[in-house]
Design a protein around this motif. Structure first.
Motif, PDB file in Angstrom:
ATOM      1  N   PHE A  87      18.259 -50.548   1.797  1.00 53.98           N
ATOM      2  CA  PHE A  87      19.631 -51.056   1.746  1.00 53.98           C
ATOM      3  C   PHE A  87      20.288 -50.930   3.113  1.00 53.98           C
ATOM      4  CE2 PHE A  87      21.159 -50.304  -2.933  1.00 53.98           C
ATOM      5  CZ  PHE A  87      20.354 -51.339  -3.341  1.00 53.98           C
ATOM      6  N   ASN A  88      20.941 -51.992   3.545  1.00 54.48           N
ATOM      7  CA  ASN A  88      21.834 -51.839   4.688  1.00 54.48           C
ATOM      8  C   ASN A  88      23.218 -51.523   4.118  1.00 54.48           C
ATOM      9  OD1 ASN A  88      23.275 -54.254   4.095  1.00 54.48           O
ATOM     10  ND2 ASN A  88      21.799 -55.471   5.253  1.00 54.48           N
TER      11      ASN A  88
ATOM     12  N   PHE B 160      20.053 -45.598  -4.720  1.00 52.04           N
ATOM     13  CA  PHE B 160      20.025 -45.999  -3.319  1.00 52.04           C
ATOM     14  C   PHE B 160      18.601 -46.390  -2.968  1.00 52.04           C
ATOM     15  CE2 PHE B 160      23.597 -43.072  -3.500  1.00 52.04           C
ATOM     16  CZ  PHE B 160      24.552 -43.733  -2.752  1.00 52.04           C
TER      17      PHE B 160
ATOM     18  N   LYS C 231      25.776 -53.199  -4.237  1.00 56.65           N
ATOM     19  CA  LYS C 231      24.801 -52.735  -5.233  1.00 56.65           C
ATOM     20  C   LYS C 231      25.236 -51.479  -5.974  1.00 56.65           C
ATOM     21  CE  LYS C 231      21.596 -55.761  -4.086  1.00 56.65           C
ATOM     22  NZ  LYS C 231      21.218 -56.843  -4.939  1.00 56.65           N
TER      23      LYS C 231
ATOM     24  N   GLN D 171      24.746 -54.215   1.777  1.00 53.48           N
ATOM     25  CA  GLN D 171      24.078 -54.270   0.478  1.00 53.48           C
ATOM     26  C   GLN D 171      24.494 -53.084  -0.395  1.00 53.48           C
ATOM     27  OE1 GLN D 171      20.105 -54.423   2.118  1.00 53.48           O
ATOM     28  NE2 GLN D 171      19.765 -56.451   1.218  1.00 53.48           N
ATOM     29  N   ALA D 172      24.634 -51.930   0.223  1.00 57.75           N
ATOM     30  CA  ALA D 172      25.030 -50.743  -0.536  1.00 57.75           C
ATOM     31  C   ALA D 172      26.402 -50.942  -1.169  1.00 57.75           C
ATOM     32  CB  ALA D 172      25.021 -49.513   0.372  1.00 57.75           C
TER      33      ALA D 172
END
Length: 131
Positions: free
Chosen positions: A64-65, A60, A72, A68-69
């Motif tokens: 990251f918003n 993490f 990713k 995006q999380a």
């Protein structure tokens, strides 16, 4: 042929469940069927090899918003289930659903209500639902 509704499936389970009418019996069969699902997935990795797992710590980043999380983070699976493994897992999931329905029947709980409540909770809590 259309899939039965949850209500129809619960009724069918109620009509078929003869041997395991005790709540304790159903609870133990439900737990056993859950373990069988896990075993079928494990066998697709260890015996068949159609999928592989490469599990590691999720990374993490502080910047990251949420969107995006979602892209990713890894699910740790590579490959696709072969038809044999997919069928075996579907069979075990079906048995698990059967005993879940049997437990709901014995406790006078409608699976439709369970799903509606969970969907409402997911809608309300969003990503915070499973924390």
């Amino acid at each position: 042929m259309n899939a039965p509704t949850l209500e129809q499936f619960q009724q069918q389970v109620s009509e078929l469940l003869l041997r395991h009418r005790s709540l304790l019996d159903v609870m133990s069969k439900y737990g056993q069927s859950g373990a069988s699902v896990n075993r079928a997935v494990a066998k697709s990795v260890t015996e068949c090899g159609c999928i592989e797992l490469n599990a590691r710590k999720q990374q993490f980043a502080d910047d990251f918003n949420l969107e995006q999380a979602k892209t990713k983070l890894h699910h740790h699976i590579s490959g696709e289930l072969c038809e044999h493994c997919k069928e075996a897992i579907q069979n075990e999931l079906g048995r698990n659903l059967f005993y879940m329905s049997a437990m709901a029947n014995l406790l006078d709980i409608k699976l439709e209500d369970v799903i509606k409540r969970e969907a409402d909770k997911c809608s309300t809590l969003g990503l915070f639902n499973l924390t």
